[in-house]
Design a protein around this motif. Structure first.
Motif, PDB file in Angstrom:
ATOM      1  N   ALA A  35       9.874  37.851  10.567  1.00  0.00           N
ATOM      2  CA  ALA A  35       9.816  37.841   9.100  1.00  0.00           C
ATOM      3  C   ALA A  35       9.200  36.536   8.595  1.00  0.00           C
ATOM      4  O   ALA A  35       8.376  36.540   7.672  1.00  0.00           O
ATOM      5  CB  ALA A  35      11.208  38.036   8.514  1.00  0.00           C
ATOM      6  N   ARG A  36       9.560  35.428   9.202  1.00  0.00           N
ATOM      7  CA  ARG A  36       9.026  34.143   8.781  1.00  0.00           C
ATOM      8  C   ARG A  36       7.539  34.026   9.117  1.00  0.00           C
ATOM      9  O   ARG A  36       6.746  33.527   8.316  1.00  0.00           O
ATOM     10  CB  ARG A  36       9.821  33.011   9.453  1.00  0.00           C
ATOM     11  N   LEU A  37       7.153  34.506  10.312  1.00  0.00           N
ATOM     12  CA  LEU A  37       5.738  34.471  10.691  1.00  0.00           C
ATOM     13  C   LEU A  37       4.913  35.339   9.747  1.00  0.00           C
ATOM     14  O   LEU A  37       3.814  34.954   9.341  1.00  0.00           O
ATOM     15  CB  LEU A  37       5.573  34.940  12.135  1.00  0.00           C
ATOM     16  N   LYS A  38       5.466  36.507   9.383  1.00  0.00           N
ATOM     17  CA  LYS A  38       4.769  37.389   8.448  1.00  0.00           C
ATOM     18  C   LYS A  38       4.622  36.712   7.086  1.00  0.00           C
ATOM     19  O   LYS A  38       3.560  36.761   6.464  1.00  0.00           O
ATOM     20  CB  LYS A  38       5.540  38.698   8.305  1.00  0.00           C
ATOM     21  N   GLN A  39       5.685  36.072   6.644  1.00  0.00           N
ATOM     22  CA  GLN A  39       5.659  35.373   5.357  1.00  0.00           C
ATOM     23  C   GLN A  39       4.640  34.236   5.377  1.00  0.00           C
ATOM     24  O   GLN A  39       3.859  34.071   4.423  1.00  0.00           O
ATOM     25  CB  GLN A  39       7.055  34.826   5.047  1.00  0.00           C
ATOM     26  N   ASP A  40       4.601  33.470   6.448  1.00  0.00           N
ATOM     27  CA  ASP A  40       3.640  32.375   6.567  1.00  0.00           C
ATOM     28  C   ASP A  40       2.198  32.889   6.597  1.00  0.00           C
ATOM     29  O   ASP A  40       1.315  32.322   5.946  1.00  0.00           O
ATOM     30  CB  ASP A  40       3.918  31.545   7.822  1.00  0.00           C
ATOM     31  N   ALA A  41       1.967  33.977   7.353  1.00  0.00           N
ATOM     32  CA  ALA A  41       0.622  34.535   7.433  1.00  0.00           C
ATOM     33  C   ALA A  41       0.181  35.076   6.075  1.00  0.00           C
ATOM     34  O   ALA A  41      -0.962  34.872   5.658  1.00  0.00           O
ATOM     35  CB  ALA A  41       0.575  35.635   8.488  1.00  0.00           C
ATOM     36  N   THR A  42       1.086  35.757   5.386  1.00  0.00           N
ATOM     37  CA  THR A  42       0.762  36.292   4.062  1.00  0.00           C
ATOM     38  C   THR A  42       0.438  35.164   3.095  1.00  0.00           C
ATOM     39  O   THR A  42      -0.542  35.253   2.338  1.00  0.00           O
ATOM     40  CB  THR A  42       1.934  37.125   3.521  1.00  0.00           C
ATOM     41  N   ALA A  43       1.223  34.117   3.116  1.00  0.00           N
ATOM     42  CA  ALA A  43       0.974  32.976   2.229  1.00  0.00           C
ATOM     43  C   ALA A  43      -0.375  32.333   2.541  1.00  0.00           C
ATOM     44  O   ALA A  43      -1.124  31.965   1.630  1.00  0.00           O
ATOM     45  CB  ALA A  43       2.092  31.953   2.364  1.00  0.00           C
ATOM     46  N   LYS A  44      -0.712  32.229   3.821  1.00  0.00           N
ATOM     47  CA  LYS A  44      -1.992  31.633   4.211  1.00  0.00           C
ATOM     48  C   LYS A  44      -3.158  32.496   3.741  1.00  0.00           C
ATOM     49  O   LYS A  44      -4.148  31.980   3.210  1.00  0.00           O
ATOM     50  CB  LYS A  44      -2.025  31.476   5.733  1.00  0.00           C
ATOM     51  N   VAL A  45      -3.045  33.817   3.910  1.00  0.00           N
ATOM     52  CA  VAL A  45      -4.119  34.720   3.485  1.00  0.00           C
ATOM     53  C   VAL A  45      -4.296  34.649   1.967  1.00  0.00           C
ATOM     54  O   VAL A  45      -5.421  34.607   1.458  1.00  0.00           O
ATOM     55  CB  VAL A  45      -3.824  36.162   3.943  1.00  0.00           C
ATOM     56  N   ASP A  47      -3.543  32.146  -0.004  1.00  0.00           N
ATOM     57  CA  ASP A  47      -4.135  30.844  -0.336  1.00  0.00           C
ATOM     58  C   ASP A  47      -5.640  30.837  -0.080  1.00  0.00           C
ATOM     59  O   ASP A  47      -6.421  30.364  -0.911  1.00  0.00           O
ATOM     60  CB  ASP A  47      -3.466  29.729   0.467  1.00  0.00           C
ATOM     61  N   VAL A  48      -6.052  31.377   1.058  1.00  0.00           N
ATOM     62  CA  VAL A  48      -7.479  31.409   1.389  1.00  0.00           C
ATOM     63  C   VAL A  48      -8.229  32.303   0.401  1.00  0.00           C
ATOM     64  O   VAL A  48      -9.327  31.954  -0.058  1.00  0.00           O
ATOM     65  CB  VAL A  48      -7.679  31.884   2.845  1.00  0.00           C
ATOM     66  N   ALA A  49      -7.645  33.454   0.048  1.00  0.00           N
ATOM     67  CA  ALA A  49      -8.301  34.357  -0.900  1.00  0.00           C
ATOM     68  C   ALA A  49      -8.427  33.707  -2.275  1.00  0.00           C
ATOM     69  O   ALA A  49      -9.467  33.824  -2.931  1.00  0.00           O
ATOM     70  CB  ALA A  49      -7.520  35.661  -0.997  1.00  0.00           C
ATOM     71  N   MET A  50      -7.389  33.025  -2.706  1.00  0.00           N
ATOM     72  CA  MET A  50      -7.444  32.362  -4.007  1.00  0.00           C
ATOM     73  C   MET A  50      -8.484  31.245  -3.998  1.00  0.00           C
ATOM     74  O   MET A  50      -9.211  31.070  -4.982  1.00  0.00           O
ATOM     75  CB  MET A  50      -6.071  31.807  -4.387  1.00  0.00           C
ATOM     76  N   ASP A  51      -8.568  30.498  -2.905  1.00  0.00           N
ATOM     77  CA  ASP A  51      -9.585  29.453  -2.795  1.00  0.00           C
ATOM     78  C   ASP A  51     -10.986  30.060  -2.825  1.00  0.00           C
ATOM     79  O   ASP A  51     -11.898  29.532  -3.475  1.00  0.00           O
ATOM     80  CB  ASP A  51      -9.403  28.643  -1.512  1.00  0.00           C
ATOM     81  N   GLY A  52     -11.165  31.173  -2.130  1.00  0.00           N
ATOM     82  CA  GLY A  52     -12.462  31.843  -2.123  1.00  0.00           C
ATOM     83  C   GLY A  52     -12.844  32.358  -3.501  1.00  0.00           C
ATOM     84  O   GLY A  52     -13.995  32.256  -3.920  1.00  0.00           O
ATOM     85  N   MET A  53     -11.877  32.921  -4.219  1.00  0.00           N
ATOM     86  CA  MET A  53     -12.157  33.415  -5.566  1.00  0.00           C
ATOM     87  C   MET A  53     -12.496  32.260  -6.505  1.00  0.00           C
ATOM     88  O   MET A  53     -13.391  32.380  -7.349  1.00  0.00           O
ATOM     89  CB  MET A  53     -10.973  34.223  -6.097  1.00  0.00           C
ATOM     90  N   ALA A  54     -11.798  31.161  -6.369  1.00  0.00           N
ATOM     91  CA  ALA A  54     -12.091  29.998  -7.210  1.00  0.00           C
ATOM     92  C   ALA A  54     -13.489  29.460  -6.905  1.00  0.00           C
ATOM     93  O   ALA A  54     -14.231  29.099  -7.822  1.00  0.00           O
ATOM     94  CB  ALA A  54     -11.038  28.909  -6.992  1.00  0.00           C
TER      95      ALA A  54
END
Length: 107
Positions: A35-45, A47-54
């Motif tokens: 659950a924690r690994l999934k949460q960390d991976a989701t948060a990373k994805v 963050d990367v998507a938001m950075d790309g959109m910006a």
């Protein structure tokens, strides 16, 4: 200090090190749960998507003509089959052969 005092200090240090190791192991165990690994991976994805959109938004503000041209090219690419069919029908409808010239030139 007597030998018994040094022994007691060594036992206290060993017990503190043991508790520190157990605490570290529990923390590591909590960090590698699925659950924690999934949460960390989701948060990373996210963050990367938001950075790309910006980045894309900033680029679009700096070069609107380039973004418009790229958007038009993508739109034409996606609509290539319907456009080809439309132009193909228009070409067939307007294709008039000249009856004065035959395809074989035997005279």
């Amino acid at each position: 200090m007597s030998g018994a005092g040094r022994y007691q200090e060594a036992v206290a240090r060993a017990e503190a090190a043991k508790q520190s190791l157990i605490s570290s192991a529990q923390t590591a165990k909590a960090r590698i749960t699925p659950a924690r690994l999934k949460q960390d991976a989701t948060a990373k994805v996210v963050d990367v998507a938001m950075d790309g959109m910006a980045y894309a938004a900033a680029t679009a503000r700096q070069r609107p003509a380039m973004v418009g041209a790229a958007g038009a090219a993508i739109l034409l690419f996606l609509a290539r089959r319907p456009l080809a069919a439309l132009f193909g029908r228009l070409g067939v409808q307007n294709d008039e052969t000249n009856p004065d010239h035959s395809e074989t030139d035997d005279g």
